[in-house]
Design a protein around this motif. Structure first.
Motif, short mmCIF file in Angstrom:
data_model
loop_
_atom_site.label_atom_id
_atom_site.label_comp_id
_atom_site.label_asym_id
_atom_site.label_seq_id
_atom_site.Cartn_x
_atom_site.Cartn_y
_atom_site.Cartn_z
N LEU A 131 0.88 -1.08 -0.05
CA LEU A 131 -0.18 -0.02 0.12
C LEU A 131 0.71 1.43 0.09
CD1 LEU A 131 -2.63 -0.95 2.78
CD2 LEU A 131 -3.04 -1.03 0.21
N PHE A 132 2.01 1.24 0.85
CA PHE A 132 2.53 2.52 1.19
C PHE A 132 4.18 1.86 1.58
CE2 PHE A 132 -0.50 5.82 0.95
CZ PHE A 132 -1.81 5.30 1.71
N MET A 133 5.04 2.94 1.02
CA MET A 133 6.37 2.90 1.51
C MET A 133 6.72 4.28 1.80
SD MET A 133 9.65 1.10 -0.68
CE MET A 133 9.17 2.15 -2.19
N LEU A 134 7.12 4.33 2.95
CA LEU A 134 7.54 5.84 3.10
C LEU A 134 8.74 5.98 4.22
CD1 LEU A 134 4.83 7.36 5.68
CD2 LEU A 134 4.93 4.86 5.17
N SER A 135 9.71 7.02 4.24
CA SER A 135 10.58 7.15 5.30
C SER A 135 10.33 8.38 6.01
CB SER A 135 11.87 7.23 4.42
OG SER A 135 11.99 8.30 3.46
N SER A 136 9.54 9.23 5.72
CA SER A 136 9.32 10.54 6.51
C SER A 136 7.91 10.81 6.09
CB SER A 136 10.31 11.62 6.27
OG SER A 136 10.19 11.94 4.78
N GLY A 137 7.33 11.77 6.93
CA GLY A 137 5.92 12.46 6.67
C GLY A 137 4.75 11.74 6.50
N LYS A 138 3.98 11.78 5.39
CA LYS A 138 2.70 11.44 5.08
C LYS A 138 2.60 11.11 3.78
CE LYS A 138 -1.77 13.50 5.58
NZ LYS A 138 -2.33 14.82 6.32
N LYS A 139 1.76 10.01 3.49
CA LYS A 139 1.44 9.67 2.21
C LYS A 139 -0.13 9.31 2.08
CE LYS A 139 5.62 8.12 -0.18
NZ LYS A 139 6.29 6.99 -0.88
N LYS A 140 -0.86 9.66 1.03
CA LYS A 140 -2.16 9.28 0.76
C LYS A 140 -2.53 8.95 -0.44
CE LYS A 140 -6.46 12.06 1.32
NZ LYS A 140 -7.11 11.77 0.03
N HIS A 141 -3.27 7.84 -0.52
CA HIS A 141 -3.70 7.04 -1.68
C HIS A 141 -5.22 6.95 -1.36
CE1 HIS A 141 0.28 5.11 -2.94
NE2 HIS A 141 0.30 6.25 -2.95
N GLY A 142 -6.20 7.79 -2.25
CA GLY A 142 -7.64 7.63 -1.96
C GLY A 142 -8.10 7.76 -0.58
N ARG A 143 -8.52 6.76 0.12
CA ARG A 143 -8.98 6.95 1.46
C ARG A 143 -8.07 6.54 2.37
NH1 ARG A 143 -12.17 3.45 2.57
NH2 ARG A 143 -12.15 2.20 0.47
N LEU A 144 -6.81 6.11 2.03
CA LEU A 144 -6.13 5.54 3.05
C LEU A 144 -4.72 6.53 3.20
CD1 LEU A 144 -5.08 2.03 1.47
CD2 LEU A 144 -6.85 2.55 3.21
N ILE A 145 -4.33 6.96 4.43
CA ILE A 145 -3.21 7.84 4.78
C ILE A 145 -2.26 7.02 5.68
CG2 ILE A 145 -2.70 10.14 5.68
CD1 ILE A 145 -5.90 10.75 5.37
N ALA A 146 -1.17 7.26 5.27
CA ALA A 146 -0.08 6.66 6.06
C ALA A 146 0.92 7.77 6.67
CB ALA A 146 0.88 5.52 5.52
N THR A 147 1.33 7.75 7.84
CA THR A 147 2.13 8.89 8.38
C THR A 147 3.21 8.00 9.25
OG1 THR A 147 0.86 8.93 10.53
CG2 THR A 147 0.20 10.38 8.78
N ILE A 148 4.32 8.52 9.29
CA ILE A 148 5.39 8.04 10.14
C ILE A 148 5.87 9.28 10.80
CG2 ILE A 148 7.20 8.52 8.18
CD1 ILE A 148 8.46 5.69 9.07
N ASN A 149 6.72 9.03 12.03
CA ASN A 149 7.45 9.94 12.86
C ASN A 149 8.47 9.15 13.42
OD1 ASN A 149 8.47 11.04 15.32
ND2 ASN A 149 6.48 12.17 15.72
N ILE A 150 9.78 9.49 12.69
CA ILE A 150 10.90 8.87 12.73
C ILE A 150 11.73 8.94 14.08
CG2 ILE A 150 13.27 8.86 12.07
CD1 ILE A 150 11.60 7.68 10.05
N GLN A 151 11.46 10.01 14.78
CA GLN A 151 11.97 10.29 16.22
C GLN A 151 11.22 9.45 17.41
OE1 GLN A 151 11.33 12.94 13.97
NE2 GLN A 151 13.46 13.31 13.72
#
Lengths: 112, 115
Positions: free
Chosen positions: A46-66
Motif C-alpha cells: 500500500l505504502f512505502m515511506l521514510s518520512s512525513g505522510k502519504k495518501k492514496h484515495g481513502r488511505l493515509i500513512a504517516t510516520i514519525n521517525i523520532q
C-alpha cells in the motif's frame, strides 16, 4: 534485533468509521511499508515511506521517525477494506537492509 | 506483465519427501526473497538474493535451499520435508534491497502441508 509491534491485533468497525492502525519499531530504519493481505491470501504493497505522510484515495500513512511510530488511517471505511494490514520495516543500509522485519498484522473487519 | 508467479498453489507432502517451489518475476527485479507465514506470526524471511548468482540466508533458513541462476527465477527447495514446514510460502521481488526503492511485489503464495 528490530521488533515491530502493531496495534490493535483485531479491529471491528462499522461502515463509514475512521480507522487507525498503529505500528511501532525499535531500531532505526530506512523505510517502512504498509501491506494489505486480502482474505484470499494475496499481499499487496500500500505504502512505502521514510518520512512525513502519504495518501492514496481513502488511505493515509504517516510516520514519525523520532518516535519510531507509524499509523495507517482509513477514512470512510467500507466492507471491502476488510483485510489484514501488515507493517514492515527495512533497517538502515548495509547487509541488514535486505531483511524486512514484519509485524504480526492487524485484522480489520468492516461491518455494513 | 505477469508480476510474480508461484507454483504450485497447493501441495501436500509426506515427511521426508523433497520438492521445489517455483518463483518467477518478469519485472527485471534484482532482489528476490522467500518468506513463510504461520498463524500468529509475522512473515519470516527464509532466503534472499540480491542478483543472479548471489544468495544469502534469512531468519529461518534451516531445511531450505535456494539458487539464483537467472534474474527471473528463484526456486526454493525443501530437502527433506518435515511437519514443521507446513506453512504458506510467499515469494517477493523488488528493484533493490534497501531504502525507498524496495517496494515489495508478492506472489500469490503456496500453501504447503507436510504429513
Amino acid at each position: 534485533k528490530n521488533e515491530v509491534e502493531q496495534s490493535p491485533q483485531n479491529l471491528t468497525a462499522q461502515e463509514g468509521e475512521f480507522i487507525t492502525i498503529n505500528c511501532s519499531y525499535s531500531v532505526g530504519i530506512s523505510a517502512l511499508h504498509w501491506l494489505q493481505q486480502h482474505p484470499g491470501g494475496g499481499i499487496v504493497s500500500l505504502f512505502m515511506l521514510s518520512s512525513g505522510k502519504k495518501k492514496h484515495g481513502r488511505l493515509i500513512a504517516t510516520i514519525n521517525i523520532q518516535e519510531k511510530h507509524s499509523s495507517l488511517h482509513i477514512t470512510a471505511s467500507h466492507p471491502r477494506d476488510s483485510a489484514v494490514y501488515i507493517c514492515a520495516v527495512s533497517p538502515y543500509s548495509g547487509a541488514g537492509s535486505y531483511q524486512l522485519t514484519f509485524g504480526k498484522g492487524t485484522k480489520l473487519s468492516v461491518i455494513p | 506483465n505477469a508480476g510474480v508467479t508461484q507454483t504450485p498453489k497447493f501441495q501436500v507432502l509426506k515427511t521426508g519427501q523433497s520438492m521445489t517451489l517455483q518463483c518467477a518475476q518478469d519485472m527485471n527485479h534484482e532482489y528476490m526473497s522467500w518468506y513463510r507465514q504461520d498463524p500468529g506470526m509475522g512473515l519470516r524471511l527464509i532466503h534472499y538474493s540480491v542478483g543472479a548468482g548471489i544468495t544469502d540466508q534469512g531468519e529461518v533458513p534451516n531445511g531450505y535451499n535456494v539458487s539464483r541462476s537467472t534474474t527471473e527465477d528463484f526456486p526454493l527447495r525443501l530437502l527433506s520435508a518435515a511437519p514443521s514446514q507446513t506453512s504458506v510460502y510467499f515469494c517477493a521481488s523488488s528493484y533493490t534491497a534497501g531504502g525507498l526503492y524496495n517496494e515489495q511485489f508478492f506472489g500469490p503464495g503456496t500453501r504447503l502441508t507436510v504429513l
